[in-house]
Design an enzyme around this catalytic site. Structure first.
Site, PDB file in Angstrom:
ATOM      1  N   GLY A 180      -7.207  10.263  -0.136  1.00  0.00           N
ATOM      2  CA  GLY A 180      -6.562   8.966  -0.361  1.00  0.00           C
ATOM      3  C   GLY A 180      -7.527   7.979  -0.993  1.00  0.00           C
ATOM      4  O   GLY A 180      -7.151   7.189  -1.869  1.00  0.00           O
ATOM      5  N   ASP A 222     -10.829   5.045  11.728  1.00  0.00           N
ATOM      6  CA  ASP A 222     -10.891   6.507  11.669  1.00  0.00           C
ATOM      7  C   ASP A 222     -11.382   7.117  12.992  1.00  0.00           C
ATOM      8  O   ASP A 222     -11.346   8.333  13.166  1.00  0.00           O
ATOM      9  CB  ASP A 222     -11.790   6.960  10.515  1.00  0.00           C
ATOM     10  CG  ASP A 222     -11.178   6.596   9.158  1.00  0.00           C
ATOM     11  OD1 ASP A 222      -9.942   6.468   9.075  1.00  0.00           O
ATOM     12  OD2 ASP A 222     -11.949   6.440   8.193  1.00  0.00           O
TER      13      ASP A 222
HETATM   14  C1  S3P Z   1     -11.569   4.213   3.526  1.00  0.00           C
HETATM   15  C2  S3P Z   1     -10.793   3.229   4.078  1.00  0.00           C
HETATM   16  C3  S3P Z   1      -9.893   3.459   5.216  1.00  0.00           C
HETATM   17  C4  S3P Z   1     -10.227   4.740   5.967  1.00  0.00           C
HETATM   18  C5  S3P Z   1     -10.477   5.888   5.027  1.00  0.00           C
HETATM   19  C6  S3P Z   1     -11.612   5.572   4.068  1.00  0.00           C
HETATM   20  C7  S3P Z   1     -12.406   3.869   2.360  1.00  0.00           C
HETATM   21  O1  S3P Z   1      -8.572   3.553   4.728  1.00  0.00           O
HETATM   22  O2  S3P Z   1      -9.207   5.074   6.868  1.00  0.00           O
HETATM   23  O3  S3P Z   1     -10.802   7.050   5.751  1.00  0.00           O
HETATM   24  O4  S3P Z   1     -13.306   4.652   1.982  1.00  0.00           O
HETATM   25  O5  S3P Z   1     -12.195   2.790   1.779  1.00  0.00           O
HETATM   26  P1  S3P Z   1      -7.701   2.227   4.408  1.00  0.00           P
HETATM   27  O6  S3P Z   1      -8.521   1.381   3.536  1.00  0.00           O
HETATM   28  O7  S3P Z   1      -6.459   2.680   3.716  1.00  0.00           O
HETATM   29  O8  S3P Z   1      -7.427   1.631   5.751  1.00  0.00           O
END
Ligand code: S3P
Length: 427
Positions: free
Chosen positions: A92, A312
């Site tokens: 993601g 996390d």
């Molecule tokens: C992350 C932000 C978080 C986290 C993900 C990594 C990042 O997600 O849960 O594992 O590297 O910016 P969100 O920004 O969608 O909350």
């Protein structure tokens, strides 16, 4: 994978380089001038997808060692559109940050991902990028995503509707090649690795407690990034060593960015015995060594404002809470429902059969602690790396061991996790 109960955890360990920072070093290095040397790169399925993605965009990445990369930047608007879609796999962070980085490039870019990534919301990045002047099409609000870049992006002022460092970072990366300043307002602060790295690369960044403003820099030069150990990879060891009597573990060179270490504060107020030493700055990031001795815990409540600092780690908090005296709960963590799995469902459904007294709510969960080890049994990671590691920690803490189905998902963020856990387990 079968994880046997452990008597205690003992030893000195290091964990892989931070995943969030590793993704950013490769992406920002690709947008920079000249070479960026990334030391301590956290190699995993997720971060390898980022290396493959920038290569597909025409960037040369040398790999002199497993945790050592040299990224040859092409400048702020130097990425080339490949004929094929770019595969973001399970990541993601990659898909959302890359969408921002591509918003100011010329060409059409299609971003695809695996089944889990295709189920995750992408309208949250599309909407602000469209406001900046890019063309971004989602598939019913999700991936695949098609970005058509623009050479006329405009800076915006944008209030994050959900606390998300990924959305904030996508906007900041697009803002690099926009006309005028961009401000992201975040009612609840999230991790700030992007801001810190952009500042290190020569961008003017104005940071306030709940907003960040950047001016388009003209060019970026990062040169060198030393990636600290991943606090989220250290977290399973923090929790397991706290809960197993007689444990004594030291984790060296762990990233201690205060927007990431909410679990430390939560465990400390529950009664954990954790000490941080050798605290120092590495680039813009805090790093140090963390010592953990076992302790008896008391339950606590986690408020919505605290959630981004341990988002996390909330699955592991559930397990810690199951050992703590009294009741514990988390509120305002609805974001857990749109992670690599619906983590409110997966944590409650997978921990309950092992003997943990946990109840889901719309935006969190509550746990009733009991003073004895959970029984153990079988659970399934459901393709989610954090749930695979949660299962392993449940296994060492259990009376009868835990069989973790789909344990290989741990390699999404931490390929050597099971071996490292075994190396500190005393039976
Ligand atoms: C992350 C932000 C978080 C986290 C993900 C990594 C990042 O997600 O849960 O594992 O590297 O910016 P969100 O920004 O969608 O909350």
């Amino acid at each position: 994978m079968r994880i046997e109960p452990a008597g205690s955890l003992v030893g000195h360990i290091g964990v892989p380089g931070d995943k969030s920072i590793s993704h950013r070093a490769v992406l920002i290095g690709a947008l920079g001038e000249g070479e960026t040397h990334v030391r301590g790169f956290g190699r995993s399925a997720d971060t390898e997808a980022t290396v493959a993605a920038v290569r597909a965009l025409g960037i040369t990445v040398e790999e002199p060692a497993d945790d050592d990369l040299v990224v040859h930047g092409a400048g702020l608007r130097g990425l080339h559109a490949p004929a094929e879609p770019i595969d973001c796999a399970n990541a993601g962070t990659l898909m959302r940050l890359l969408a921002g980085a591509l918003a100011g490039q010329s060409g059409r870019f299609e971003l695809i991902g695996d089944e889990s990534l295709r189920s995750r919301p992408m309208d949250r990045v599309a909407e602000p990028l469209i406001r900046m002047g890019a063309t971004v099409a989602t598939t019913d609000g999700r991936a695949p995503l098609v970005v058509e870049g623009s050479d006329a992006l405009r800076g915006i002022e944008y209030t994050l509707p959900v606390p998300s460092a990924q959305v904030k970072s996508a906007i900041l990366l697009a803002a690099l090649s926009a006309k005028g300043a961009t401000t992201v307002i975040e009612p609840i602060p999230t991790r700030d690795h992007t801001e810190l790295m952009l500042e290190a690369a020569g961008t003017s960044v104005r940071r306030r407690p709940s907003s960040v403003t950047i001016e388009p820099p003209g060019s970026l030069r990062l040169s060198e990034v030393t990636v600290p150990g991943d606090f989220s990879a250290a977290a399973p060891f923090l929790v397991a060593a706290t809960l197993l009597a007689g444990s004594e573990v030291t984790i060296h060179d762990v990233g201690l960015n205060p927007r990431r270490t909410g679990l430390l504060d939560v465990l400390e107020r529950m009664g954990a015995r954790i000490s941080v030493f050798n605290r120092r700055k590495l680039g813009g990031e805090w790093v140090g060594d963390v010592g953990i001795r076992s302790a008896e815990l008391t339950g606590t409540e986690i408020s919505p404002e605290e959630v981004p600092r341990l988002v996390d780690e909330l699955p592991l908090f559930a397990l810690a809470a199951s050992f703590a005296r009294g009741e514990s709960s988390v509120r305002g963590a609805g974001e857990l429902r749109v992670k690599e799995s619906d983590r409110i469902e997966s944590v409650t459904n997978e921990l309950r059969p092992l003997g943990v007294r946990i109840r889901a709510s719309d935006d969190g969960f509550s746990v009733r602690g009991v003073p004895s080890r959970p029984r153990g049994g079988r659970m399934d990671a459901g393709g989610d790396h954090r749930i695979a590691m949660l299962g392993a920690v449940a296994g060492v803490l259990s009376r009868e061991g835990v069989e973790v189905g789909g344990a290989d998902a741990a390699a999404i963020s931490f390929p050597g996790f099971f071996d490292l856990l075994e190396s500190v387990s005393r039976r």
